[in-house]
Design an enzyme around this catalytic site. Structure first.
Site, PDB file in Angstrom:
ATOM      1  N   ASP A   1     -34.062  38.625  35.332  1.00 26.80           N
ATOM      2  CA  ASP A   1     -34.548  39.909  35.056  1.00 26.80           C
ATOM      3  C   ASP A   1     -35.416  40.363  36.275  1.00 26.80           C
ATOM      4  O   ASP A   1     -36.422  41.154  36.260  1.00 26.80           O
ATOM      5  CB  ASP A   1     -35.380  39.926  33.958  1.00 26.80           C
ATOM      6  CG  ASP A   1     -34.472  39.763  32.435  1.00 26.80           C
ATOM      7  OD1 ASP A   1     -33.277  39.233  32.734  1.00 26.80           O
ATOM      8  OD2 ASP A   1     -35.136  39.719  31.522  1.00 26.80           O
TER       9      ASP A   1
ATOM     10  N   ASP B   1     -31.875  42.502  31.708  1.00 31.81           N
ATOM     11  CA  ASP B   1     -32.165  43.047  30.396  1.00 31.81           C
ATOM     12  C   ASP B   1     -31.545  44.456  30.423  1.00 31.81           C
ATOM     13  O   ASP B   1     -31.467  45.098  31.153  1.00 31.81           O
ATOM     14  CB  ASP B   1     -33.578  43.261  30.333  1.00 31.81           C
ATOM     15  CG  ASP B   1     -34.280  42.816  29.048  1.00 31.81           C
ATOM     16  OD1 ASP B   1     -33.845  42.077  28.093  1.00 31.81           O
ATOM     17  OD2 ASP B   1     -35.476  43.506  28.686  1.00 31.81           O
TER      18      ASP B   1
ATOM     19  N   HIS C   1     -30.911  47.290  27.580  1.00 31.15           N
ATOM     20  CA  HIS C   1     -31.172  48.028  25.967  1.00 31.15           C
ATOM     21  C   HIS C   1     -30.737  49.158  26.052  1.00 31.15           C
ATOM     22  O   HIS C   1     -30.786  50.083  27.115  1.00 31.15           O
ATOM     23  CB  HIS C   1     -32.639  47.755  26.067  1.00 31.15           C
ATOM     24  CG  HIS C   1     -33.187  46.618  25.929  1.00 31.15           C
ATOM     25  ND1 HIS C   1     -32.947  45.546  25.602  1.00 31.15           N
ATOM     26  CD2 HIS C   1     -34.281  46.282  26.694  1.00 31.15           C
ATOM     27  CE1 HIS C   1     -33.607  44.567  25.344  1.00 31.15           C
ATOM     28  NE2 HIS C   1     -34.528  44.817  26.457  1.00 31.15           N
TER      29      HIS C   1
ATOM     30  N   LYS D   1     -28.235  41.337  28.643  1.00 33.85           N
ATOM     31  CA  LYS D   1     -28.580  40.623  27.317  1.00 33.85           C
ATOM     32  C   LYS D   1     -29.492  41.873  26.669  1.00 33.85           C
ATOM     33  O   LYS D   1     -30.200  42.687  27.236  1.00 33.85           O
ATOM     34  CB  LYS D   1     -29.474  39.325  27.537  1.00 33.85           C
ATOM     35  CG  LYS D   1     -30.540  39.892  28.677  1.00 33.85           C
ATOM     36  CD  LYS D   1     -31.237  38.404  28.823  1.00 33.85           C
ATOM     37  CE  LYS D   1     -32.388  38.444  29.707  1.00 33.85           C
ATOM     38  NZ  LYS D   1     -33.680  39.315  29.147  1.00 33.85           N
TER      39      LYS D   1
ATOM     40  N   CYS E   1     -39.154  35.924  29.163  1.00 37.55           N
ATOM     41  CA  CYS E   1     -37.825  35.878  29.304  1.00 37.55           C
ATOM     42  C   CYS E   1     -37.477  34.431  30.045  1.00 37.55           C
ATOM     43  O   CYS E   1     -36.742  33.603  29.944  1.00 37.55           O
ATOM     44  CB  CYS E   1     -37.097  37.010  30.145  1.00 37.55           C
ATOM     45  SG  CYS E   1     -36.741  38.166  28.832  1.00 37.55           S
TER      46      CYS E   1
ATOM     47  N   HIS F   1     -38.126  49.915  28.300  1.00 40.59           N
ATOM     48  CA  HIS F   1     -38.095  49.354  29.384  1.00 40.59           C
ATOM     49  C   HIS F   1     -36.596  48.834  29.565  1.00 40.59           C
ATOM     50  O   HIS F   1     -35.845  48.930  28.596  1.00 40.59           O
ATOM     51  CB  HIS F   1     -38.799  47.996  29.531  1.00 40.59           C
ATOM     52  CG  HIS F   1     -38.272  46.990  28.724  1.00 40.59           C
ATOM     53  ND1 HIS F   1     -38.884  47.100  27.472  1.00 40.59           N
ATOM     54  CD2 HIS F   1     -37.447  45.711  28.704  1.00 40.59           C
ATOM     55  CE1 HIS F   1     -38.275  45.853  26.495  1.00 40.59           C
ATOM     56  NE2 HIS F   1     -37.420  45.229  27.307  1.00 40.59           N
TER      57      HIS F   1
HETATM   58  C1  VGL Z   1     -38.760  40.523  29.146  1.00 36.94           C
HETATM   59  C2  VGL Z   1     -40.074  41.527  27.614  1.00 36.94           C
HETATM   60  C3  VGL Z   1     -39.012  42.409  27.013  1.00 36.94           C
HETATM   61  C4  VGL Z   1     -38.736  39.882  30.322  1.00 36.94           C
HETATM   62  C5  VGL Z   1     -37.951  41.544  28.717  1.00 36.94           C
HETATM   63  O1  VGL Z   1     -37.671  39.934  31.215  1.00 36.94           O
HETATM   64  O2  VGL Z   1     -39.873  38.851  30.322  1.00 36.94           O
HETATM   65  N1  VGL Z   1     -39.885  40.618  28.403  1.00 36.94           N
HETATM   66  N2  VGL Z   1     -37.850  42.148  27.465  1.00 36.94           N
HETATM   67 ZN    ZN Z   2     -36.276  43.538  27.001  1.00 37.57          ZN
END
Ligand code: VGL
Ligand code: ZN
Length: 202
Positions: free
Chosen positions: A9, A49, A51, A109, A153, A84
């Site tokens: 990420d 990530d 979404h 993901k 993550c 995010h």
């Molecule tokens: C993450 C919170 C929500 C991360 C991803 O990459 O750590 N944290 N989504």
């Molecule tokens: Zn996330």
């Protein structure tokens, strides 16, 4: 037996000016680039990530405050987040200073509105994303792991990797935590140590 690098990420929203910022995140970029250039890996995987706008992990979509604890028992939680890494936005893109041309695989993901996925291996409801099988098919049993955020993550990815039987090396100077709760980073590192994760510096 081969080794892979997992880069977790490294997306704009988790950097200093993003919507879910990790302090000093950009300091890890040169270390990650250097690690990738060694190219001693059979494969380099990056998670992203990714979404949809109606993702249920976004606090605003639950009428709650960001960082509140929440668990619906079906894959959303244990924490709700600011908006995010929305698909196709700047925040979801990889940081411009990361040499993304070295990525062999990009694993998206958290793509379904009803399920979050902190780990590259499993969704938060426990569903297997198939990555452990992919790695084993490539004869990969050891992983170097780096990226963001150490206490979410990266943590879930490391813990799942251990359950799948991989040997884990955390690149300690190529990861930083978000600290939704103070002390999360320290707790995570202690947990890793107990679980047999090796720490290495590049
Ligand atoms: C993450 C919170 C929500 C991360 C991803 O990459 O750590 N944290 N989504
Ligand atoms: Zn996330």
């Amino acid at each position: 037996m081969h080794k892979a690098l997992l880069v977790v990420d490294v997306q704009n929203d988790f950097y200093e000016t993003g919507s879910l910022p990790v302090k000093d995140a950009s300091r890890i970029n040169p270390v990650i680039n250097k690690t990738m250039e060694h190219r001693s890996y059979k494969a380099i995987l990056a998670s992203q990530d990714w979404h949809p706008a109606n993702h249920e992990s976004f606090a605003v979509n639950q009428g709650k405050e960001p960082f509140s604890t929440f668990d619906n028992g079906k894959g959303i939680g244990p924490v709700l987040w600011p908006v995010h890494c929305q698909q196709d936005t700047h925040g979801a893109e990889f940081h411009k200073d990361i040499s993304t041309e070295n990525f062999d695989y990009i694993v998206r993901k958290g793509t379904h509105p009803h399920v979050d996925s902190y780990s590259i291996f499993k969704e938060n409801n426990g569903a297997d994303l198939g990555i452990a099988s992919l790695l084993k098919a490539l004869d990969i049993y050891e992983l170097d792991i780096c990226g963001l955020a150490l206490d979410y993550c990266v943590r879930y990815t490391v813990l799942d990797a251990l359950l799948f039987g991989f040997k884990i090396n955390l690149i300690i100077n190529a990861t930083k935590g978000v600290e939704a709760q103070k002390g999360d980073v320290k707790k995570t590192l202690e947990e890793f140590k107990k679980a047999g994760v090796r720490f290495k510096e590049v």
